[in-house]
Design a protein around this motif. Structure first.
Motif, PDB file in Angstrom:
ATOM      1  N   PHE A 138       0.826  -1.206   0.000  1.00 15.54           N
ATOM      2  CA  PHE A 138       0.000   0.000   0.000  1.00 15.54           C
ATOM      3  C   PHE A 138       0.864   1.261   0.000  1.00 15.54           C
ATOM      4  CE2 PHE A 138      -2.914   3.216   1.670  1.00 15.54           C
ATOM      5  CZ  PHE A 138      -4.046   2.957   0.904  1.00 15.54           C
ATOM      6  N   LEU A 139       1.989   1.225   0.692  1.00 16.59           N
ATOM      7  CA  LEU A 139       2.893   2.378   0.675  1.00 16.59           C
ATOM      8  C   LEU A 139       3.402   2.637  -0.735  1.00 16.59           C
ATOM      9  CD1 LEU A 139       4.880   1.763   3.989  1.00 16.59           C
ATOM     10  CD2 LEU A 139       3.284   3.639   3.529  1.00 16.59           C
ATOM     11  N   ASP A 140       3.638   1.560  -1.479  1.00 15.94           N
ATOM     12  CA  ASP A 140       4.053   1.720  -2.875  1.00 15.94           C
ATOM     13  C   ASP A 140       2.929   2.346  -3.690  1.00 15.94           C
ATOM     14  OD1 ASP A 140       5.807   1.121  -5.258  1.00 15.94           O
ATOM     15  OD2 ASP A 140       4.052  -0.109  -5.765  1.00 15.94           O
ATOM     16  N   LEU A 141       1.673   1.923  -3.417  1.00 14.30           N
ATOM     17  CA  LEU A 141       0.517   2.511  -4.103  1.00 14.30           C
ATOM     18  C   LEU A 141       0.424   4.005  -3.804  1.00 14.30           C
ATOM     19  CD1 LEU A 141      -2.159   2.168  -5.722  1.00 14.30           C
ATOM     20  CD2 LEU A 141      -3.269   1.672  -3.523  1.00 14.30           C
ATOM     21  N   LEU A 142       0.664   4.379  -2.548  1.00 14.67           N
ATOM     22  CA  LEU A 142       0.624   5.800  -2.182  1.00 14.67           C
ATOM     23  C   LEU A 142       1.687   6.600  -2.920  1.00 14.67           C
ATOM     24  CD1 LEU A 142       0.023   5.699   1.704  1.00 14.67           C
ATOM     25  CD2 LEU A 142      -1.636   6.180  -0.106  1.00 14.67           C
ATOM     26  N   SER A 143       2.850   5.982  -3.106  1.00 19.60           N
ATOM     27  CA  SER A 143       3.940   6.698  -3.783  1.00 19.60           C
ATOM     28  C   SER A 143       3.599   6.996  -5.237  1.00 19.60           C
ATOM     29  CB  SER A 143       5.231   5.885  -3.701  1.00 19.60           C
ATOM     30  OG  SER A 143       5.129   4.706  -4.472  1.00 19.60           O
ATOM     31  N   ARG A 144       2.628   6.262  -5.802  1.00 21.34           N
ATOM     32  CA  ARG A 144       2.219   6.472  -7.193  1.00 21.34           C
ATOM     33  C   ARG A 144       0.907   7.253  -7.285  1.00 21.34           C
ATOM     34  NH1 ARG A 144       0.874   1.657  -9.342  1.00 21.34           N
ATOM     35  NH2 ARG A 144       1.044   0.450  -7.413  1.00 21.34           N
ATOM     36  N   THR A 145       0.401   7.716  -6.136  1.00 25.66           N
ATOM     37  CA  THR A 145      -0.875   8.437  -6.084  1.00 25.66           C
ATOM     38  C   THR A 145      -0.625   9.912  -5.820  1.00 25.66           C
ATOM     39  OG1 THR A 145      -1.989   6.471  -5.198  1.00 25.66           O
ATOM     40  CG2 THR A 145      -3.089   8.589  -4.875  1.00 25.66           C
ATOM     41  N   HIS A 146      -1.402  10.765  -6.446  1.00 27.11           N
ATOM     42  CA  HIS A 146      -1.328  12.204  -6.180  1.00 27.11           C
ATOM     43  C   HIS A 146      -2.102  12.467  -4.880  1.00 27.11           C
ATOM     44  CE1 HIS A 146      -1.123  16.427  -6.474  1.00 27.11           C
ATOM     45  NE2 HIS A 146      -2.309  16.637  -7.037  1.00 27.11           N
ATOM     46  N   LYS A 177       8.051  10.565   6.978  1.00 28.17           N
ATOM     47  CA  LYS A 177       9.358  10.239   6.385  1.00 28.17           C
ATOM     48  C   LYS A 177       9.241   9.972   4.886  1.00 28.17           C
ATOM     49  CE  LYS A 177      10.798   8.183  10.774  1.00 28.17           C
ATOM     50  NZ  LYS A 177      11.053   6.902  11.497  1.00 28.17           N
ATOM     51  N   ARG A 178       8.198   9.253   4.501  1.00 26.36           N
ATOM     52  CA  ARG A 178       8.041   8.876   3.090  1.00 26.36           C
ATOM     53  C   ARG A 178       7.413   9.984   2.251  1.00 26.36           C
ATOM     54  NH1 ARG A 178       7.956   3.057   2.288  1.00 26.36           N
ATOM     55  NH2 ARG A 178       7.240   3.493   0.169  1.00 26.36           N
ATOM     56  N   PHE A 179       6.561  10.796   2.875  1.00 24.08           N
ATOM     57  CA  PHE A 179       5.832  11.833   2.123  1.00 24.08           C
ATOM     58  C   PHE A 179       5.922  13.170   2.869  1.00 24.08           C
ATOM     59  CE2 PHE A 179       3.759   7.680   1.788  1.00 24.08           C
ATOM     60  CZ  PHE A 179       3.907   7.416   0.434  1.00 24.08           C
ATOM     61  N   PRO A 180       7.112  13.744   2.950  1.00 25.32           N
ATOM     62  CA  PRO A 180       7.320  14.943   3.781  1.00 25.32           C
ATOM     63  C   PRO A 180       6.549  16.176   3.316  1.00 25.32           C
ATOM     64  CG  PRO A 180       9.244  14.507   2.404  1.00 25.32           C
ATOM     65  CD  PRO A 180       8.354  13.318   2.274  1.00 25.32           C
ATOM     66  N   ASN A 181       6.125  16.215   2.076  1.00 23.51           N
ATOM     67  CA  ASN A 181       5.443  17.404   1.565  1.00 23.51           C
ATOM     68  C   ASN A 181       3.915  17.288   1.589  1.00 23.51           C
ATOM     69  OD1 ASN A 181       7.840  18.853   0.919  1.00 23.51           O
ATOM     70  ND2 ASN A 181       8.099  17.545  -0.884  1.00 23.51           N
ATOM     71  N   LEU A 203       4.097  10.740  16.087  1.00 23.06           N
ATOM     72  CA  LEU A 203       3.655  10.963  14.710  1.00 23.06           C
ATOM     73  C   LEU A 203       4.558  11.947  13.966  1.00 23.06           C
ATOM     74  CD1 LEU A 203      -0.244  11.078  15.056  1.00 23.06           C
ATOM     75  CD2 LEU A 203       1.237   9.161  14.450  1.00 23.06           C
ATOM     76  N   GLY A 204       5.601  12.424  14.638  1.00 24.52           N
ATOM     77  CA  GLY A 204       6.515  13.356  13.986  1.00 24.52           C
ATOM     78  C   GLY A 204       5.862  14.682  13.676  1.00 24.52           C
ATOM     79  N   LEU A 205       5.036  15.174  14.598  1.00 23.42           N
ATOM     80  CA  LEU A 205       4.306  16.424  14.387  1.00 23.42           C
ATOM     81  C   LEU A 205       4.976  17.613  15.080  1.00 23.42           C
ATOM     82  CD1 LEU A 205       0.638  15.116  14.724  1.00 23.42           C
ATOM     83  CD2 LEU A 205       1.699  16.042  12.657  1.00 23.42           C
ATOM     84  N   ASN A 206       6.254  17.513  15.331  1.00 21.20           N
ATOM     85  CA  ASN A 206       6.977  18.627  15.932  1.00 21.20           C
ATOM     86  C   ASN A 206       6.874  19.850  15.016  1.00 21.20           C
ATOM     87  OD1 ASN A 206       7.844  16.959  18.020  1.00 21.20           O
ATOM     88  ND2 ASN A 206       9.632  16.281  16.851  1.00 21.20           N
ATOM     89  N   GLY A 207       6.487  20.969  15.592  1.00 20.32           N
ATOM     90  CA  GLY A 207       6.316  22.184  14.807  1.00 20.32           C
ATOM     91  C   GLY A 207       4.913  22.347  14.265  1.00 20.32           C
ATOM     92  N   ALA A 208       4.077  21.300  14.390  1.00 22.53           N
ATOM     93  CA  ALA A 208       2.692  21.397  13.914  1.00 22.53           C
ATOM     94  C   ALA A 208       1.868  22.258  14.858  1.00 22.53           C
ATOM     95  CB  ALA A 208       2.075  20.004  13.819  1.00 22.53           C
ATOM     96  N   ARG A 209       0.846  22.910  14.332  1.00 19.92           N
ATOM     97  CA  ARG A 209      -0.058  23.692  15.182  1.00 19.92           C
ATOM     98  C   ARG A 209      -0.974  22.754  15.959  1.00 19.92           C
ATOM     99  NH1 ARG A 209      -3.155  28.867  13.031  1.00 19.92           N
ATOM    100  NH2 ARG A 209      -3.805  28.688  15.202  1.00 19.92           N
ATOM    101  N   ILE A 210      -1.274  23.139  17.175  1.00 26.30           N
ATOM    102  CA  ILE A 210      -2.187  22.359  18.010  1.00 26.30           C
ATOM    103  C   ILE A 210      -3.444  23.191  18.249  1.00 26.30           C
ATOM    104  CG2 ILE A 210      -2.524  21.217  20.235  1.00 26.30           C
ATOM    105  CD1 ILE A 210       0.456  20.689  20.346  1.00 26.30           C
ATOM    106  N   PHE A 211      -4.575  22.650  17.844  1.00 26.51           N
ATOM    107  CA  PHE A 211      -5.861  23.324  18.030  1.00 26.51           C
ATOM    108  C   PHE A 211      -6.630  22.580  19.117  1.00 26.51           C
ATOM    109  CE2 PHE A 211      -4.625  24.163  13.650  1.00 26.51           C
ATOM    110  CZ  PHE A 211      -4.915  25.521  13.487  1.00 26.51           C
TER     111      PHE A 211
END
Length: 626
Positions: A138-146, A177-181, A203-211
């Protein structure tokens, strides 16, 4: 210099808020955003990461569904439950949104068709379980998906200290890590400060806004009663306040779930059972009945409920003590998602305290986990034994201060308990535990204190100990409350082998030597209620004149037919609130229908003519409604 996150967010179009509002109105049929929704949507639509804490029923789903429609590509929603995926996708289809799910209920051909749709841009949103998402295929499928964004629902499942820990959630950091953008939004209704920090870290959300929205659910009435006969008390509660309503009853064990459900059925309550030990077809069938049939009571372990979108659950009851305030809040939050009156009811006794403490102490968990679990239990016990507003204490646990000291909609506010100096009673109780060699449970100890010459008391020679009969001034109910609170205060503990015997703790020494006072809570007699607190559907109907009531019944019958034809729960077609507004405003044109909350463009196209026919027929019958 801007960070990558800030650079992404700055790309948000200046017309994003107006476009988001247009989607809200045209597709979902709501006139305005609530709370922090607009701010969250603008942030994620502009490419920013965020963590959103919003109570159940607060509109979390719109916070990622609308950005998914604003951004190009496919939004991938990580959801832990099949039922949640299916309900949300069905609701999106009704609104005209291109959505799909991937889960184990599908055939290989069905799954392959959805995957092809991801690659060709056929879908706006795809719902997937974390187990499937993490596979290399599935990760490979995501890499080919917009991709437009990732939404991680029920994000508290990442916390090892939480009440719904799912190991797969820890691995979701791979998305960053796989889809940083690709922007990510994590959402939950339940997280204290420790859990929030863990979500951000894992989840690697350092710097993310917290609401953080308010945790308050003012439509829920919190009620905790002293457990005497839990099942009988539950039945009295249902019959008095929620007869015929949909509700959830939580029990700790699978056996108790099945026995309680069968007992309720024998008493004329339409009840079903749900727990992880049942076969998948039985679980699925019972869940479908609960979602699609009015007035069903689901008796379940905590395996049931997360992600259930049924808006008209009028009560959540606990026959056993949850493990934490987070668990209690999450479970009770499944009541009253539609904003109408609902009740969170719990029967709580000494056995619950003993059972939870024993489970912690006898577990094979690491010492750190046991300390955290004990601290969470202490916070819940403080809520149960509170002599001040339960809502204020509950909100305070999540770091939210209240502008008032009383909510006026919990049992403590409506029927304040007395606080009395229980120091002498506590000393008598603790002394009795010591004099009987710390080998007996509360029932036997109460017999000794009250001077009851039962066969067991005389057999053990406890009619000869110095504490025999020294507590005759208090009745059995009061002594039971005393022992419960001494256990809750940590002055008594239970044996870990499970025999129910109580023993002194180190903290009890200060009470026995008179250096520590013990204020106790006296459970008040429950006042008889002259009106039911729930049953929003019937209460709304009862307030209507005969013509309006006839229209209300007709609209509900029409909705039931449509739901059956489409194979979805009735609330997916329209919520009760939408039907009530139709009765109240009685629109006669498509333009008028479009002003009704919950009727977007797609639903207006699908159901407009039928609704207008029903409304005009009612008007032609000579019953014009105000």
């Amino acid at each position: 210099m801007q960070t990558q996150q800030e650079s992404r967010v700055s790309e948000a179009s200046s017309d994003t808020p107006s476009r988001a509002l247009a989607i809200l109105k045209d597709i979902f049929g709501y006139p305005a955003f609530r709370g922090l929704q607009a701010e969250v949507i603008t942030h994620i639509a502009g490419g920013g990461d965020c963590l959103v804490l919003m109570p159940t029923g607060g509109g979390k789903s719109l916070c990622y569904q609308i950005p998914a429609l604003l951004r190009d590509g496919v939004a991938v929603v990580v959801s832990p439950l099949i039922a949640l995926m299916q309900d949300q996708v069905a609701a999106l289809h009704e609104a005209g949104v291109r959505a799909a799910f991937l889960n184990s209920s599908m055939t290989q051909a069905e799954a392959a068709a959805v995957e092809r749709g991801m690659l060709t841009g056929m879908h706006n949103l795809i719902y997937v379980a974390p187990e499937r998402l993490l596979t290399s295929r599935f990760l490979d499928l995501l890499s080919r998906t917009h991709l437009s964004l990732f939404a991680i629902d029920e994000a508290h499942c990442v916390s090892q200290w939480g009440h719904d820990f799912r190991p797969e959630y820890i691995q979701l950091s791979i998305l960053h890590k796989r889809f940083p953008n690709v922007p990510r939004i994590a959402l939950t209704a339940t997280a204290d400060n420790v859990t929030r920090e863990e979500i951000v870290e894992r989840l690697g959300l350092n710097g993310a806004r917290i609401f953080i929205s308010s945790f308050d659910r003012p439509n829920i009435r919190y009620q905790i009663v002293d457990k005497v006969n839990g099942r009988a008390q539950l039945l009295d509660f249902i019959r008095a306040e929620h007869d015929g309503d949909a509700g959830i009853v939580y029990c700790l064990s699978r056996r108790k779930v099945e026995e309680t459900a069968a007992w309720l059925v024998g008493k004329g309550i339409r009840a079903l059972a749900y727990h992880a030990g049942m076969g998948a077809p039985d679980r699925s069938r019972n869940q479908e009945q609960f979602l699609r049939v009015d007035g069903v009571v689901m008796v379940a372990t905590i395996a049931f409920g997360m992600g259930i979108d049924k808006p008209d659950v009028r009560f959540v009851a606990h026959l056993d003590l949850p493990k934490s305030v987070e668990g209690y809040y999450q479970e009770t939050g499944r009541a009253g998602r539609d904003g109408q009156a609902a009740t969170a009811w719990m029967a709580y006794g000494l056995g619950d305290v003993v059972q939870q403490r024993r489970m912690i102490e006898s577990s094979e968990a690491e010492p750190q986990f046991k300390r955290v679990a004990s601290a969470k239990l202490e916070a819940l016990l403080a809520l149960c034994e509170s002599t001040t507003c339960r809502r204020v204490r509950l909100l305070g646990y999540f770091g939210e201060s209240s502008t008032s000291s009383a909510c006026g909609n919990c049992d403590v506010c409506l029927n304040p308990p007395q606080v009395w100096d229980g120091t002498v009673a506590a000393q008598k109780a603790l002394s009795c535990v010591f004099r009987t060699d710390q080998r007996f449970g509360a029932g036997h100890l109460i017999d000794v204190l009250r001077g009851n010459e039962t066969g067991r008391v005389t057999q053990w020679g406890h009619d000869k100990v110095s504490t025999f009969g020294i507590g005759k001034e208090l009745d059995e109910k009061t002594w039971r409350a005393v022992f419960r609170q001494l256990a809750a205060l940590g002055l008594l503990a239970a044996d870990v082998e499970g025999h129910g015997s109580l023993h002194l703790t180190a903290a009890s020494r200060a009470v026995l030597n008179g250096s520590q006072a013990v204020p106790l809570r006296l459970q008040p007699e429950r006042k008889k209620t002259s009106a039911r607190t729930g049953s929003a559907c019937e209460d709304r109907s009862a307030a209507l004149d005969p013509a309006a009531q006839a229209l209300w019944v007709r609209l509900r019958a029409w909705r039931a037919d449509v739901a059956k034809q489409h194979g979805v729960p009735a609330y997916v077609v329209f919520h009760d609130a939408t039907l009530a507004e139709l009765v109240r405003r009685h629109p006669q044109t498509e333009s008028g229908l479009s002003q009704i909350t919950g009727i977007g463009t797609r639903k207006l196209e699908s159901y407009g003519e039928e609704l207008l026919e029903i409304l005009r027929l009612q008007l032609d019958s000579g019953s014009r409604l105000e």
